[in-house]
Design a protein around this motif. Structure first.
Motif, PDB file in Angstrom:
ATOM      1  N   ARG A 169       0.837  -1.200   0.000  1.00  0.00           N
ATOM      2  CA  ARG A 169       0.000   0.000   0.000  1.00  0.00           C
ATOM      3  C   ARG A 169       0.875   1.254   0.000  1.00  0.00           C
ATOM      4  O   ARG A 169       0.648   2.190  -0.767  1.00  0.00           O
ATOM      5  N   GLU A 173       1.204   4.115  -2.941  1.00  0.00           N
ATOM      6  CA  GLU A 173       0.973   5.523  -2.655  1.00  0.00           C
ATOM      7  C   GLU A 173       2.161   6.381  -3.086  1.00  0.00           C
ATOM      8  O   GLU A 173       2.006   7.423  -3.713  1.00  0.00           O
ATOM      9  N   THR A 375      -5.050  10.996   1.324  1.00  0.00           N
ATOM     10  CA  THR A 375      -5.333   9.649   1.818  1.00  0.00           C
ATOM     11  C   THR A 375      -6.323   9.637   2.981  1.00  0.00           C
ATOM     12  O   THR A 375      -7.199   8.783   3.050  1.00  0.00           O
ATOM     13  N   THR A 405      -6.095   3.524  -1.525  1.00  0.00           N
ATOM     14  CA  THR A 405      -5.107   4.556  -1.777  1.00  0.00           C
ATOM     15  C   THR A 405      -5.232   4.987  -3.234  1.00  0.00           C
ATOM     16  O   THR A 405      -5.669   4.213  -4.079  1.00  0.00           O
TER      17      THR A 405
END
Ligand code: GDP
Length: 455
Positions: A169, A173, A375, A405
């Motif tokens: 994740r 991002e 976010t 995300t």
């Protein structure tokens, strides 16, 4: 944060493990009798891996036949929300009937399990460790929660279950933000006008540019490629001059004197145009309405991830204007389920009506198409969306959606992380996409959502 639940019968060392994971802060709680009767939660760190750890009520062994319902309920509730379970046994005592019963129950639960053979300091736990293999949760981790031995093995066992997803994740991002950094230089709005022959593309372009420029451009011969015309449009509502690079396919064809009788030509134009454009205007002819060919062009633009708007031209000679407008809008919503809220404008290339509004909207559409949602705001929406409409549980299996995300922009791309995502019905994916679009200001923008489960 991922959640890890500690499960096991009393006295196997659950609280000691909890305290080791959470650190010294909560250690005193351990001395209060009965404190593990209710679940405790804490922020755990294990070699940099961060998660929430839950110590459960445990399974009473006074009477192995009938487990106190309240305790069991608590444990069950905690397991449902957990990303991983640490099933602790006492390596010195070996696997007891109660351990076996817990193991049976755990196998019916929808959570990855790591078997932990605790009190394994020295060689004292070797036999129990061997027995723990037979529980069927893979290789057990030999641990001494009290002495801190085996912590590295525990990390190795937990990492693929919770850390890998987290790292993925974060990487997604970061990649998204880096890509954005390169794209923030917006420059002129790259705009293409596409549509069937005779929709009025050339007339519209000439009207916008205010001169017969397209007909006097470079000689025919460069033919098949789109060319661009840079010009500056003055937004009369703000007085601002805004640069536009108009991708011209139709005018070019005129120059080449290709008499275009084939409808598929306009699709070819559209295909070329989207290579260059950020925003694509699909021009319709009010006297003909929306035709199959138009939907095909529109679908292609959306597939390519470009921001699409629709302009209905020849509004000066349109009949039954309002029912025509609403009819086309409804047909677009039906025919293009991928993008709700497509901007639609009525224009006249002949009189100039509606063109300024259309161009203003084109800039706004590019803004949305290029937008990054922070976010925190994104996950606030995500939690609300899941609460308003929880994911289904096909065959009783719980699909867990953890977090989301934004992996990129132009067009906006999102990654949803969770487990069992392969079971998520397409209808639920559509719900997420439509909800993102409506709640976070992506009307008319193609939004992409990718689902990702940890491997
Ligand atoms: P293209 O093939 O899409 O480039 O279409 P053209 O620009 O060549 O226009 C096709 C025909 O529609 C021409 O006869 C234009 O004069 C006419 N036309 C274009 N725009 C308008 C408009 O807004 N109103 C009216 N009444 N006619 C238009």
């Amino acid at each position: 944060k991922p959640q890890v639940i500690i499960i096991g019968r009393p006295n196997v060392g659950k609280s000691t493990l909890f305290n080791r994971l959470v650190g010294k802060k909560l250690a005193l709680v351990d001395d209060q009798p009965g404190v593990t009767r209710d679940r405790r939660m804490g922020d755990a760190t294990l070699a940099g891996l961060e998660f929430t750890v839950i110590d459960t009520a445990g399974w009473e062994d006074e009477d192995p036949e009938t487990l106190p319902g309240r305790m069991r309920k608590q444990t069950e509730v905690s397991v449902e929300g957990a990303d991983a379970a640490l099933f602790v046994i006492d390596a010195r005592a070996g696997v007891t009937p109660l351990d076996e019963e817990i193991a049976r129950w755990l196998r019916t639960q929808d959570v990855p399990v790591v078997a932990v053979a605790n009190k394994a300091e020295g060689r004292a736990g070797d036999a129990g460790l061997f027995e723990a293999f037979a529980l069927g949760f893979g290789e057990p981790v030999a641990l001494s929660a009290e002495h801190g031995e085996g912590v590295a093995d525990l990390f190795d066992a937990l990492w693929p279950l919770i850390g890998a997803a987290e790292a993925e994740r974060e990487a997604a991002e970061r990649a998204g933000e880096e890509a954005d950094a390169e794209e923030t230089e917006q420059g002129p709005l790259k705009l293409a006008i596409v549509g069937r022959p005779n929709a009025g593309k050339s007339t519209l372009i000439n009207r916008m540019l205010g001169e017969d420029r397209l007909l006097t451009g470079p000689e025919a011969g460069i033919t098949r490629d789109s060319i661009a015309v840079d010009w500056s449009w003055t937004d009369l509502t703000t007085g601002e001059d805004r640069p536009i690079r108009l991708i011209d396919t139709a005018g070019m064809r005129k120059r080449a004197q290709v008499v275009d009788k084939l409808e598929r030509m306009s699709v070819a134009d559209a295909k070329r145009a989207v290579d260059f454009a950020e925003v694509v205007v699909l021009l319709l002819d009010a006297t003909r309405g929306l035709e199959h060919q138009d939907l095909k062009i529109a679908a292609h633009v959306i597939e390519e991830g470009r921001a699409l708007m629709v302009a209905i031209n020849k509004w000066d000679i349109a009949e039954n204007a309002s029912s025509l407008f609403n009819g086309i809008k409804a047909a677009l919503e039906d025919g293009l389920s991928q993008v709700k809220g497509l901007p639609v404008f009525a224009v006249s290339a002949r009189t100039g009506k509606g063109i300024d509004q259309m161009l203003k909207a084109a800039f706004e559409l590019r803004e949305a198409w290029s937008k990054r949602v922070p976010t925190a705001a994104l996950n606030r929406w995500f939690d609300d969306a899941l609460e308003a409409n929880p994911p289904p549980a096909p065959k009783g299996k719980r699909i867990k959606l953890r977090y989301i995300t934004q992996a990129g922009t132009r067009p906006p791309r999102f990654v949803v992380f969770g487990t069992r995502l392969d079971m998520l019905p397409a209808s639920y994916e559509r719900y997420l996409v439509n909800s993102i679009r409506a709640a976070l200001g992506f009307e008319g923008v193609p939004v992409r959502v990718v689902l990702k489960s940890p491997k």
